[in-house]
Motif scaffolding. Structure first.
Motif, PDB file in Angstrom:
ATOM      1  N   SER A 161       0.822  -1.218   0.000  1.00  8.05           N
ATOM      2  CA  SER A 161       0.000   0.000   0.000  1.00  8.05           C
ATOM      3  C   SER A 161       0.851   1.261   0.000  1.00  8.05           C
ATOM      4  O   SER A 161       0.326   2.359  -0.162  1.00  8.05           O
ATOM      5  CB  SER A 161      -0.936   0.013   1.216  1.00  8.05           C
ATOM      6  OG  SER A 161      -0.194   0.057   2.413  1.00  8.05           O
ATOM      7  N   MET A 162       2.158   1.108   0.174  1.00  5.02           N
ATOM      8  CA  MET A 162       3.069   2.251   0.101  1.00  5.02           C
ATOM      9  C   MET A 162       3.624   2.429  -1.320  1.00  5.02           C
ATOM     10  O   MET A 162       4.656   3.060  -1.521  1.00  5.02           O
ATOM     11  CB  MET A 162       4.229   2.067   1.091  1.00  5.02           C
ATOM     12  CG  MET A 162       3.792   2.017   2.534  1.00  5.02           C
ATOM     13  SD  MET A 162       2.880   3.502   3.054  1.00  5.02           S
ATOM     14  CE  MET A 162       4.200   4.717   2.987  1.00  5.02           C
TER      15      MET A 162
ATOM     16  N   ALA B  18      -1.405   0.587  -4.121  1.00  5.70           N
ATOM     17  CA  ALA B  18      -2.489   1.079  -3.259  1.00  5.70           C
ATOM     18  C   ALA B  18      -3.744   1.372  -4.069  1.00  5.70           C
ATOM     19  O   ALA B  18      -4.862   1.100  -3.627  1.00  5.70           O
ATOM     20  CB  ALA B  18      -2.033   2.325  -2.501  1.00  5.70           C
ATOM     21  N   ARG B  19      -3.566   1.925  -5.275  1.00  2.22           N
ATOM     22  CA  ARG B  19      -4.756   2.260  -6.076  1.00  2.22           C
ATOM     23  C   ARG B  19      -5.451   1.000  -6.569  1.00  2.22           C
ATOM     24  O   ARG B  19      -6.666   0.994  -6.766  1.00  2.22           O
ATOM     25  CB  ARG B  19      -4.388   3.200  -7.221  1.00  2.22           C
ATOM     26  CG  ARG B  19      -3.513   2.633  -8.292  1.00  2.22           C
ATOM     27  CD  ARG B  19      -3.113   3.665  -9.341  1.00  2.22           C
ATOM     28  NE  ARG B  19      -2.386   4.782  -8.761  1.00  2.22           N
ATOM     29  CZ  ARG B  19      -1.354   5.391  -9.364  1.00  2.22           C
ATOM     30  NH1 ARG B  19      -0.950   4.987 -10.564  1.00  2.22           N
ATOM     31  NH2 ARG B  19      -0.743   6.400  -8.799  1.00  2.22           N
TER      32      ARG B  19
ATOM     33  N   CYS C 164     -13.256  11.704  -1.771  1.00  5.83           N
ATOM     34  CA  CYS C 164     -12.820  10.434  -2.375  1.00  5.83           C
ATOM     35  C   CYS C 164     -11.923   9.649  -1.427  1.00  5.83           C
ATOM     36  O   CYS C 164     -12.111   8.441  -1.236  1.00  5.83           O
ATOM     37  CB  CYS C 164     -12.084  10.693  -3.684  1.00  5.83           C
ATOM     38  SG  CYS C 164     -13.120  11.331  -5.027  1.00  5.83           S
ATOM     39  N   HIS C 165     -10.966  10.330  -0.820  1.00 10.41           N
ATOM     40  CA  HIS C 165     -10.016   9.645   0.066  1.00 10.41           C
ATOM     41  C   HIS C 165     -10.681   9.110   1.325  1.00 10.41           C
ATOM     42  O   HIS C 165     -10.170   8.181   1.951  1.00 10.41           O
ATOM     43  CB  HIS C 165      -8.870  10.585   0.433  1.00 10.41           C
ATOM     44  CG  HIS C 165      -8.017  10.963  -0.726  1.00 10.41           C
ATOM     45  ND1 HIS C 165      -7.329  12.155  -0.819  1.00 10.41           N
ATOM     46  CD2 HIS C 165      -7.750  10.299  -1.894  1.00 10.41           C
ATOM     47  CE1 HIS C 165      -6.677  12.202  -1.957  1.00 10.41           C
ATOM     48  NE2 HIS C 165      -6.917  11.099  -2.636  1.00 10.41           N
TER      49      HIS C 165
ATOM     50  N   ALA D   6     -13.570   2.017   1.295  1.00  8.82           N
ATOM     51  CA  ALA D   6     -12.704   1.111   0.535  1.00  8.82           C
ATOM     52  C   ALA D   6     -11.272   1.627   0.482  1.00  8.82           C
ATOM     53  O   ALA D   6     -10.311   0.849   0.581  1.00  8.82           O
ATOM     54  CB  ALA D   6     -13.247   0.926  -0.886  1.00  8.82           C
ATOM     55  N   ASN D   7     -11.112   2.929   0.342  1.00  9.73           N
ATOM     56  CA  ASN D   7      -9.765   3.490   0.333  1.00  9.73           C
ATOM     57  C   ASN D   7      -9.123   3.409   1.713  1.00  9.73           C
ATOM     58  O   ASN D   7      -7.925   3.108   1.824  1.00  9.73           O
ATOM     59  CB  ASN D   7      -9.793   4.953  -0.129  1.00  9.73           C
ATOM     60  CG  ASN D   7      -8.410   5.556  -0.192  1.00  9.73           C
ATOM     61  OD1 ASN D   7      -7.486   4.970  -0.736  1.00  9.73           O
ATOM     62  ND2 ASN D   7      -8.243   6.737   0.380  1.00  9.73           N
ATOM     63  N   GLN D   8      -9.893   3.676   2.742  1.00  6.88           N
ATOM     64  CA  GLN D   8      -9.367   3.577   4.101  1.00  6.88           C
ATOM     65  C   GLN D   8      -8.880   2.168   4.394  1.00  6.88           C
ATOM     66  O   GLN D   8      -7.823   1.966   5.014  1.00  6.88           O
ATOM     67  CB  GLN D   8     -10.432   4.004   5.104  1.00  6.88           C
ATOM     68  CG  GLN D   8     -10.879   5.449   4.978  1.00  6.88           C
ATOM     69  CD  GLN D   8      -9.780   6.432   5.298  1.00  6.88           C
ATOM     70  OE1 GLN D   8      -9.132   6.323   6.332  1.00  6.88           O
ATOM     71  NE2 GLN D   8      -9.556   7.384   4.424  1.00  6.88           N
ATOM     72  N   LYS D   9      -9.640   1.182   3.945  1.00 10.65           N
ATOM     73  CA  LYS D   9      -9.247  -0.203   4.172  1.00 10.65           C
ATOM     74  C   LYS D   9      -7.977  -0.554   3.410  1.00 10.65           C
ATOM     75  O   LYS D   9      -7.053  -1.191   3.928  1.00 10.65           O
ATOM     76  CB  LYS D   9     -10.372  -1.149   3.760  1.00 10.65           C
ATOM     77  CG  LYS D   9     -10.095  -2.598   4.060  1.00 10.65           C
ATOM     78  CD  LYS D   9     -11.292  -3.498   3.758  1.00 10.65           C
ATOM     79  CE  LYS D   9     -10.976  -4.954   4.047  1.00 10.65           C
ATOM     80  NZ  LYS D   9     -12.138  -5.841   3.714  1.00 10.65           N
TER      81      LYS D   9
END
Length: 202
Positions: A8-9, A13-14, A189-190, A194-197
């Motif tokens: 995710s780094m 991540a996307r 969006c951020h 789903a993005n947080q996960k």
């Protein structure tokens, strides 16, 4: 079973975000830059020695934007993938815009603010990158006025791709207060679950 190699780094991540938005079952195989991408096993998956890489039941893909567009087209039946040809064209446009107009300058800032040793950082390069980012952020800001999302009122892969690239602005502490519409859009969006996960993964 879908497998996603990366961390995710990284640009993976996307792809993790896209997998989560599509509600797919998948196996995340954390693969780091420090040797993990250069093993013979990984080079069979991505001969470039990079992440991310996707294995969709034997179909191998690399390049994060290609992976995301593929996932959305194949699995994004919940509105993630746009229905019309015109909207798909706009999706390609904004996805590639983020990678060509914005990402290189954010990467320059990332290297010179976080990655390079302090004595090797180039503040002039940072200043030039900041100046180069003002026009594209204004383009996005102007476009989003009167719109919820890039294609209208629904979040799609176009938004995910753009927001994932522009998330680097937070990391490099880029001041985007001059473009408040774009800033509010990116926060929205951020903040998606789903993005947080995805961001919380290795």
């Amino acid at each position: 079973m879908i497998k996603l190699y990366g961390t995710s780094m990284s640009r993976a991540a996307r792809c993790l975000w896209a997998l989560e938005e599509a509600g797919l079952q998948y196996e995340h195989i954390p693969t780091s830059f420090d040797g993990g991408t250069r093993t013979p096993e990984h080079l069979k998956i991505n001969p470039n020695g990079h992440v991310p890489a996707l294995d969709d039941n034997g179909l191998i893909l690399w390049e994060s934007m290609a992976i995301n567009l593929y996932l959305a087209e194949k699995y994004g039946k919940n509105g993630l993938w746009p229905a019309s040809v015109a909207d798909r064209g706009a999706t390609y446009q904004w996805s590639f815009w983020a990678m060509t107009e914005v990402e290189p300058h954010l990467i320059t800032m990332l290297i010179n603010r976080l990655f390079a040793p302090p004595d090797q950082r180039d503040e002039k390069a940072v200043a030039n990158a900041e100046a180069a980012l003002r026009p594209p952020f204004k383009v996005l800001d102007d476009y989003l006025k009167g719109r919820e999302y890039i294609l209208g009122n629904q979040f799609t892969i176009a938004d995910l791709n753009v927001a994932s690239v522009l998330s680097l602005a937070n990391l490099v502490k880029l001041d985007i207060s001059a473009t408040p519409t774009a800033s509010a859009y990116l926060q929205k969006c951020h903040g998606r679950p789903a993005n947080q996960k995805a961001a919380a993964m290795k």
